[in-house]
Design an enzyme around this catalytic site. Sequence first.
Site, PDB file in Angstrom:
ATOM      1  N   SER A  92       9.038  -5.687 -39.624  1.00 48.26           N
ATOM      2  CA  SER A  92       8.972  -6.980 -38.940  1.00 48.26           C
ATOM      3  C   SER A  92       9.929  -7.043 -37.751  1.00 48.26           C
ATOM      4  O   SER A  92      10.921  -6.318 -37.679  1.00 48.26           O
ATOM      5  CB  SER A  92       9.329  -8.104 -39.910  1.00 48.26           C
ATOM      6  OG  SER A  92       8.621  -7.955 -41.116  1.00 48.26           O
TER       7      SER A  92
HETATM    8  N1  SAH Z   1       9.594  -5.963 -45.396  1.00 50.58           N
HETATM    9  C1  SAH Z   1       9.000  -4.864 -44.682  1.00 50.58           C
HETATM   10  C2  SAH Z   1       7.746  -5.303 -43.938  1.00 50.58           C
HETATM   11  C3  SAH Z   1       6.656  -4.339 -44.166  1.00 50.58           C
HETATM   12  S1  SAH Z   1       5.048  -4.836 -43.678  1.00 50.58           S
HETATM   13  C4  SAH Z   1      10.000  -4.169 -43.789  1.00 50.58           C
HETATM   14  O1  SAH Z   1      11.111  -4.701 -43.611  1.00 50.58           O
HETATM   15  O2  SAH Z   1       9.716  -3.096 -43.265  1.00 50.58           O
HETATM   16  C5  SAH Z   1       4.405  -5.492 -45.187  1.00 50.58           C
HETATM   17  C6  SAH Z   1       4.310  -4.549 -46.335  1.00 50.58           C
HETATM   18  O3  SAH Z   1       3.677  -5.249 -47.405  1.00 50.58           O
HETATM   19  C7  SAH Z   1       3.469  -3.306 -46.099  1.00 50.58           C
HETATM   20  O4  SAH Z   1       4.237  -2.164 -46.342  1.00 50.58           O
HETATM   21  C8  SAH Z   1       2.315  -3.442 -47.099  1.00 50.58           C
HETATM   22  O5  SAH Z   1       1.901  -2.195 -47.637  1.00 50.58           O
HETATM   23  C9  SAH Z   1       2.926  -4.334 -48.159  1.00 50.58           C
HETATM   24  N2  SAH Z   1       1.975  -5.099 -48.972  1.00 50.58           N
HETATM   25  C10 SAH Z   1       0.881  -5.801 -48.579  1.00 50.58           C
HETATM   26  N3  SAH Z   1       0.295  -6.405 -49.622  1.00 50.58           N
HETATM   27  C11 SAH Z   1       1.033  -6.073 -50.724  1.00 50.58           C
HETATM   28  C12 SAH Z   1       0.920  -6.384 -52.120  1.00 50.58           C
HETATM   29  N4  SAH Z   1      -0.056  -7.148 -52.610  1.00 50.58           N
HETATM   30  N5  SAH Z   1       1.848  -5.867 -52.952  1.00 50.58           N
HETATM   31  C13 SAH Z   1       2.861  -5.092 -52.484  1.00 50.58           C
HETATM   32  N6  SAH Z   1       3.013  -4.758 -51.183  1.00 50.58           N
HETATM   33  C14 SAH Z   1       2.110  -5.243 -50.310  1.00 50.58           C
END
Ligand code: SAH
Length: 216
Positions: free
Chosen positions: A64
């Site tokens: 993000s």
């Molecule tokens: N907090 C992260 C943001 C990553 S983007 C950071 O700081 O880098 C969002 C992430 O959510 C992705 O890696 C995606 O694979 C994950 N995601 C999406 N739906 C999900 C779910 N139902 N359960 C677990 N992870 C999920």
Amino acid sequence: MSNPQGPDPRLMSLVLEMRQGGIRDEKVIRAMESVPRDLFVPLAFQDRAYENTALPIGHQQTVSQPLVVAMMTEALELTDRHKVLEIGTGSGYQAAVLSPLCRRLYTIERHRGLKEEAEKRFAELGIHNITTKLGDGSVGWKEQAPFDRIIVTAAAVDFPPVLIDQLAVGGIMVVPIGDDFHDQRLFKVVKTETGVETTEMGWVRFVPFVEGEVPE
Ligand code: SAH
């Protein structure tokens, strides 16, 4: 991280952007200052690690935008007594920022590769209060519930009901809602004795929250 030359100037200017973007909580600013974001992005994007922008991390996911990480962290109003759940570990950057501000963080990711890379980064940085899990975050983490705080870092179409169940009364959840990349808003949800109170925090752009089986 300690640095004999003093704080990294790139981190300093990023933190200045956080202040200009409206972040007031000094604990949040210090947490952002303590996490080297370059360790959380692929080599090809290292030179952009301190820009206030989202960056690709593989598997079509993104880390993000720092200002959004800071806003979500601030909205959680964390103390060192809080047990926190994060859905969407991704690179682990948001988790690393939350780590010094809470007692323990549980974080769930559906991509094995991302989870494993994030775990390596936590170990490398000497972070020991994060527990990771591979799985679908829409079912939460029953064994560890209730949580004082929940942060969802992928955009859901609606408030995930199981996560509201797993939030303690008085607890806060921050979650982006919207089924279109160009039409998502961030919400702060406070759980009360009788239901929830929601406040809108503005427009955001997150990758989708994907429910169901995890990819192999
Ligand atoms: N907090 C992260 C943001 C990553 S983007 C950071 O700081 O880098 C969002 C992430 O959510 C992705 O890696 C995606 O694979 C994950 N995601 C999406 N739906 C999900 C779910 N139902 N359960 C677990 N992870 C999920």
